[in-house]
Design a protein around this motif. Structure first.
Motif, PDB file in Angstrom:
ATOM      1  N   ILE A  38       0.803   7.931  17.878  1.00 32.01           N
ATOM      2  CA  ILE A  38      -0.132   7.415  16.858  1.00 32.01           C
ATOM      3  C   ILE A  38       0.265   5.985  16.440  1.00 32.01           C
ATOM      4  O   ILE A  38      -0.602   5.147  16.205  1.00 32.01           O
ATOM      5  N   ALA A  94      -2.500   8.372   8.293  1.00 35.44           N
ATOM      6  CA  ALA A  94      -2.510   9.196   9.507  1.00 35.44           C
ATOM      7  C   ALA A  94      -1.284  10.096   9.527  1.00 35.44           C
ATOM      8  O   ALA A  94      -0.223   9.728   9.021  1.00 35.44           O
ATOM      9  N   PHE A 131      -6.499  11.516   8.932  1.00 32.56           N
ATOM     10  CA  PHE A 131      -6.895  10.372   9.746  1.00 32.56           C
ATOM     11  C   PHE A 131      -8.120   9.806   9.032  1.00 32.56           C
ATOM     12  O   PHE A 131      -9.266   9.991   9.433  1.00 32.56           O
TER      13      PHE A 131
END
Ligand SMILES: Nc1nc2c(ncn2[C@@H]2O[C@H](COP(=O)(O)OP(=O)(O)OP(=O)(O)O)[C@@H](O)[C@H]2O)c(=O)[nH]1
Length: 196
Positions: A38, A94, A131
């Motif tokens: 990520i 996130a 997210f």
């Protein structure tokens, strides 16, 4: 989103990882720490990225790591820490455990018209709080939620001004799949070619 809105990404890696048994952001997925996927995706989208974690081993990624300022409050506490350390208008929050998010999804989130609202994608009927974009203007509201023990992020989203992003046809249904334990990690490794 207003053209001049500034955005910074904060990746949360301060959970208990009870189900994984070891700090899950650092658990190896295809030979690399899970969080690194990520981080790379957000950096590819040219966002400034920082980490909220209580384990200073996360400094290995060369990014600023902030410990939770109000520990034990879950992702709501992580968002609070992000708000405390940013001057950006919006925070893209996130989780460290969603390695399958494609850069196109980040770009889609950033291109939507947030206008001081939370922007959160919906997939398979579920709002995804880890997210999502959160306006810093909600900092005081967030503090009130934490102070009164209202720690469910989905409630925070739905009870405040928000925009829900419906899924688009080309979106892969598993892109927000989060990895909680070792068997899920192995499964994603085995299916990697089909998933990523
Ligand atoms: N900074 C911070 N991140 C958190 C906190 N709790 C959860 N997270 C992060 O939020 C994401 C989702 O966490 P969960 O899987 O629900 O919880 P977890 O505590 O990490 O794992 P379990 O103990 O197995 O439930 C992960 O990226 C976690 O690292 C917290 O208190 N502080």
């Amino acid at each position: 989103m207003k053209e001049n809105n500034t955005i910074e990404a904060f990746v949360l890696a301060g959970g208990k990882s009870t189900r994984m048994g070891t700090d899950k952001g650092l658990a190896l997925l295809r030979g690399k720490p899970m969080i690194s996927y990520i981080l790379a995706t957000l950096q590819k989208a040219e966002l400034p990225v920082r980490i909220v974690a209580n384990n200073n081993a996360y400094e290995v990624f060369g990014l600023k790591v902030y410990p939770d300022m109000v520990p034990g409050k879950g992702p709501m506490g992580g968002l609070f820490t992000a708000f405390e350390h940013t001057t950006a208008d919006m925070v893209l929050l996130a989780g460290c455990d969603m390695p399958l998010i494609p850069v196109e999804m980040v770009e889609r989130l950033l291109s939507d018209t947030g206008h001081d609202k939370i922007v959160a994608p919906v997939l398979l009927g579920q709002v995804n709080p880890l997210f999502a974009l959160y306006p810093r203007s909600l900092k005081q509201k967030l503090e009130e939620y934490i102070a009164s023990g209202r720690l469910k992020m989905t409630d925070f989203i739905l009870e405040n001004k928000h925009v829900l992003l419906p899924p688009v046809a080309e979106e892969k249904p598993w892109c927000f799949q989060n990895i909680n334990d070792l068997s899920q990690l192995r499964e994603v490794e085995e299916k990697w070619g089909d998933l990523s």
